[in-house]
Design an enzyme around this catalytic site. Structure first.
Site, mmCIF file in Angstrom:
data_model
loop_
_atom_site.group_PDB
_atom_site.id
_atom_site.type_symbol
_atom_site.label_atom_id
_atom_site.label_comp_id
_atom_site.label_asym_id
_atom_site.label_seq_id
_atom_site.Cartn_x
_atom_site.Cartn_y
_atom_site.Cartn_z
ATOM 1 N N LYS A 14 0.863 -1.176 0.000
ATOM 2 C CA LYS A 14 0.000 0.000 0.000
ATOM 3 C C LYS A 14 0.901 1.229 0.000
ATOM 4 C CE LYS A 14 -3.813 -0.108 2.477
ATOM 5 N NZ LYS A 14 -4.738 -0.203 3.638
ATOM 6 N N VAL A 97 7.261 -3.510 12.760
ATOM 7 C CA VAL A 97 7.154 -2.088 12.470
ATOM 8 C C VAL A 97 5.726 -1.697 12.127
ATOM 9 C CG1 VAL A 97 7.713 -2.290 9.996
ATOM 10 C CG2 VAL A 97 8.294 -0.190 11.242
ATOM 11 N N ASP A 98 4.938 -2.621 11.593
ATOM 12 C CA ASP A 98 3.539 -2.307 11.302
ATOM 13 C C ASP A 98 2.764 -2.043 12.586
ATOM 14 O OD1 ASP A 98 3.859 -5.002 12.019
ATOM 15 O OD2 ASP A 98 2.214 -5.696 10.734
ATOM 16 N N THR A 169 -21.091 -26.709 6.826
ATOM 17 C CA THR A 169 -19.656 -26.729 7.106
ATOM 18 C C THR A 169 -18.985 -25.399 6.786
ATOM 19 O OG1 THR A 169 -19.475 -29.106 6.778
ATOM 20 C CG2 THR A 169 -17.459 -27.833 6.534
#
Length: 239
Positions: A14, A97-98, A169
């Site tokens: 990004k 770091v994020d 399921t």
């Protein structure tokens, strides 16, 4: 001077331009799971600030692609303290770091639980003084589904809808994996309340966060939390 911010995650890149007023411009998202096509349409400018939690190979590929496009590159790393934020880790390099940037961008004098839903589910508690009280890491719902499918191919990797008690399921898988994430978030909020004496604000970001929002208590949706943190890092370290 044109500045661009780059958030390189495990599944996509990004990026966004940074305006003179410190605000993010239009955000671009590029998947990088196959081939090198994602490197062909990168922007150019004067300054690039890069945060990466991706593999070394992808990080190096991005840096090499940006070198001819920008006059200066700044690779952002976790710091023990910056601006109002002080992290809990004794070794800052061990905190992604994020996570660091998501907390930094949101640190505004309010107690908060910052939750990121990407490949991993991350939770970080920050008190009103900007002190990081620690966090948790778990598989995201998507990663849980992928792991189950890898071990039992008859279990679908995606699909289904959340229900408290599913009768199919695919729905049961969606409900179980999303429910595990929801339960961890709710437990962390209650534990944070007991620790701080106040209920922290829940702030949610990450590509997998949208699917949880309808089932969460009141929260702030901050999908560009890491890029916002990069903008604040730039203001504190570069501007």
């Amino acid at each position: 001077m044109s500045t661009w911010l780059f958030d390189l995650g495990n599944t996509r890149l990004k990026c966004a331009p940074l305006g003179a007023d410190g605000r993010l411009g239009a955000v671009r998202a590029l998947a990088h799971d196959e081939g090198a096509a994602w490197l062909q349409d990168l922007p150019s400018g004067e300054v690039a600030c890069i945060a990466s939690v991706a593999s070394d190979a992808r990080r190096v590929a991005l840096l090499e692609a940006l070198l001819p496009r920008f006059a200066r590159l700044h690779r952002v790393a976790t710091e023990a303290a910056l601006g109002p934020l002080r992290i809990a880790y004794a070794e800052p390099s061990r905190l992604g770091v994020d996570r660091f940037l998501a907390m930094l961008g949101q640190c505004d004098g309010q107690a908060m639980l910052v939750v990121g839903v990407g490949t991993a589910l991350t939770l970080d508690l920050v008190d009103a003084d900007g002190c990081h009280r620690g966090g948790r890491i778990a598989p995201s719902p998507q990663l849980m589904r992928q792991a189950l499918h890898a071990r039992a191919a008859q279990l679908p990797e995606s699909g289904g809808a959340y229900a408290e008690f599913a009768d199919d399921t695919a729905d049961a898988l969606a409900s179980g994996c999303e429910g595990a994430a929801l339960a961890l978030i709710e437990r962390s909020l209650h534990a944070a309340h007991a620790l701080l004496g106040v209920m922290p604000e829940l702030r949610l970001h990450g590509g997998g966060g949208e699917g949880l929002r309808a089932h969460l208590p009141p929260h702030a949706w901050v999908p560009e939390a890491v890029l916002q943190g990069l903008a604040r890092w730039h203001a504190l370290r570069i501007a």
